[in-house]
Design a protein around this motif. Structure first.
Motif, short mmCIF file in Angstrom:
data_model
loop_
_atom_site.label_atom_id
_atom_site.label_comp_id
_atom_site.label_asym_id
_atom_site.label_seq_id
_atom_site.Cartn_x
_atom_site.Cartn_y
_atom_site.Cartn_z
N MET A 1 0.85 -1.17 0.00
CA MET A 1 0.00 0.00 0.00
C MET A 1 0.90 1.25 0.00
O MET A 1 1.88 1.30 0.73
CB MET A 1 -0.90 -0.04 1.25
CG MET A 1 -2.00 0.99 1.25
SD MET A 1 -3.08 0.88 2.70
CE MET A 1 -4.39 -0.13 2.06
N SER A 2 0.56 2.24 -0.80
CA SER A 2 1.39 3.44 -0.89
C SER A 2 1.23 4.31 0.36
O SER A 2 0.26 4.17 1.12
CB SER A 2 1.01 4.26 -2.13
OG SER A 2 -0.20 4.97 -1.90
N SER A 3 2.17 5.21 0.56
CA SER A 3 2.09 6.09 1.72
C SER A 3 0.85 6.98 1.64
O SER A 3 0.25 7.29 2.67
CB SER A 3 3.37 6.92 1.86
OG SER A 3 3.57 7.71 0.70
N LEU A 4 0.46 7.38 0.43
CA LEU A 4 -0.76 8.18 0.27
C LEU A 4 -1.99 7.36 0.68
O LEU A 4 -2.87 7.86 1.39
CB LEU A 4 -0.89 8.66 -1.17
CG LEU A 4 -2.06 9.57 -1.49
CD1 LEU A 4 -1.98 10.87 -0.68
CD2 LEU A 4 -2.11 9.87 -2.97
N ASP A 5 -2.04 6.11 0.27
CA ASP A 5 -3.15 5.23 0.66
C ASP A 5 -3.22 5.06 2.17
O ASP A 5 -4.29 5.10 2.76
CB ASP A 5 -3.02 3.86 0.00
CG ASP A 5 -3.19 3.90 -1.51
OD1 ASP A 5 -3.80 4.86 -2.02
OD2 ASP A 5 -2.70 2.96 -2.17
N LEU A 6 -2.05 4.86 2.79
CA LEU A 6 -2.01 4.68 4.24
C LEU A 6 -2.48 5.94 4.96
O LEU A 6 -3.22 5.86 5.95
CB LEU A 6 -0.60 4.32 4.69
CG LEU A 6 -0.11 2.93 4.31
CD1 LEU A 6 1.39 2.80 4.60
CD2 LEU A 6 -0.90 1.86 5.05
N PHE A 8 -4.54 8.35 3.77
CA PHE A 8 -5.98 8.51 3.59
C PHE A 8 -6.75 7.51 4.46
O PHE A 8 -7.76 7.86 5.07
CB PHE A 8 -6.38 8.33 2.13
CG PHE A 8 -6.35 9.60 1.33
CD1 PHE A 8 -7.16 10.67 1.65
CD2 PHE A 8 -5.51 9.71 0.24
CE1 PHE A 8 -7.13 11.84 0.92
CE2 PHE A 8 -5.48 10.88 -0.51
CZ PHE A 8 -6.30 11.95 -0.17
N ALA A 9 -6.28 6.27 4.51
CA ALA A 9 -6.95 5.25 5.33
C ALA A 9 -6.92 5.64 6.80
O ALA A 9 -7.92 5.51 7.51
CB ALA A 9 -6.31 3.89 5.12
N ALA A 10 -5.79 6.14 7.26
CA ALA A 10 -5.67 6.55 8.66
C ALA A 10 -6.59 7.70 8.98
O ALA A 10 -7.22 7.75 10.04
CB ALA A 10 -4.22 6.93 8.98
N LEU A 11 -6.71 8.65 8.05
CA LEU A 11 -7.54 9.84 8.30
C LEU A 11 -9.02 9.59 8.00
O LEU A 11 -9.84 10.47 8.21
CB LEU A 11 -7.02 11.01 7.46
CG LEU A 11 -5.64 11.51 7.88
CD1 LEU A 11 -5.14 12.54 6.88
CD2 LEU A 11 -5.66 12.05 9.28
N GLY A 12 -9.34 8.39 7.55
CA GLY A 12 -10.73 8.05 7.27
C GLY A 12 -11.57 7.86 8.52
O GLY A 12 -12.79 7.81 8.45
N ASP A 13 -10.93 7.79 9.65
CA ASP A 13 -11.63 7.58 10.93
C ASP A 13 -11.72 8.89 11.69
O ASP A 13 -10.71 9.58 11.86
CB ASP A 13 -10.87 6.54 11.75
CG ASP A 13 -11.56 6.26 13.07
OD1 ASP A 13 -12.43 5.38 13.09
OD2 ASP A 13 -11.23 6.95 14.06
N PRO A 14 -12.92 9.26 12.18
CA PRO A 14 -13.07 10.54 12.88
C PRO A 14 -12.24 10.65 14.17
O PRO A 14 -11.76 11.74 14.50
CB PRO A 14 -14.56 10.64 13.18
CG PRO A 14 -15.13 9.30 12.95
CD PRO A 14 -14.19 8.55 12.05
N THR A 15 -12.05 9.56 14.88
CA THR A 15 -11.23 9.60 16.10
C THR A 15 -9.79 9.93 15.73
O THR A 15 -9.15 10.76 16.38
CB THR A 15 -11.31 8.27 16.86
OG1 THR A 15 -12.66 8.04 17.25
CG2 THR A 15 -10.41 8.28 18.09
N ARG A 53 1.77 3.84 11.57
CA ARG A 53 2.05 3.06 10.35
C ARG A 53 1.90 3.92 9.10
O ARG A 53 2.59 3.71 8.11
CB ARG A 53 1.14 1.84 10.27
CG ARG A 53 1.62 0.68 11.11
CD ARG A 53 0.89 -0.62 10.76
NE ARG A 53 -0.55 -0.54 10.92
CZ ARG A 53 -1.21 -0.81 12.06
NH1 ARG A 53 -0.53 -1.17 13.13
NH2 ARG A 53 -2.51 -0.73 12.12
N SER A 54 1.00 4.90 9.16
CA SER A 54 0.79 5.77 8.00
C SER A 54 1.89 6.82 7.88
O SER A 54 1.98 7.51 6.87
CB SER A 54 -0.57 6.47 8.11
OG SER A 54 -0.52 7.49 9.09
#
Length: 112
Positions: A1-6, A8-15, A53-54
């Motif tokens: 998974m690319s760093s950009l994907d990581l 975005f995935a990390a920031l996808g959660d409101p907490t 990890r992101s």
């Protein structure tokens, strides 16, 4: 998974977004960061691991305390990626503005 994907995935959660917002104010101890969240320290730690990890967080251990600091590089990568689409959205919004202006002129003409 690319760093950009990581990132975005990390920031996808409101907490996690709230954690990032708190860390944007400066470096914090894990316990201080976790305090306002209505969840266990273990649950907050799981969110922190995703952010680490992101690449969004840097953890430093000083004795028994863990200090966290926000890292800007992944955020800059997100900004670079999203800015590519700024012209696209500006053009669409300009077209919408023109359409609404014409609609308003037509509506005004019909009222007379």
């Amino acid at each position: 998974m690319s760093s950009l994907d990581l990132a975005f995935a990390a920031l996808g959660d409101p907490t996690r977004r709230r954690i990032v917002a708190r860390l944007a104010r400066g470096r914090m101890r894990v316990t201080d960061l976790a305090h306002p969240f209505d969840m266990s320290l273990n649950a907050v730690s799981k969110h922190l691991k995703v952010l680490e990890r992101s690449g969004l967080l840097k953890r430093e251990r000083l004795g028994r305390e863990h200090w966290l600091q926000l890292r800007g590089a992944p955020l800059r990568e997100i900004v670079r990626w999203t800015s590519q689409y700024e012209r696209f959205w500006n053009e669409r919004l300009d077209a919408l503005g023109e359409f609404l202006s014409i609609q308003q002129e037509n509506d005004d003409g019909q009222e007379k």
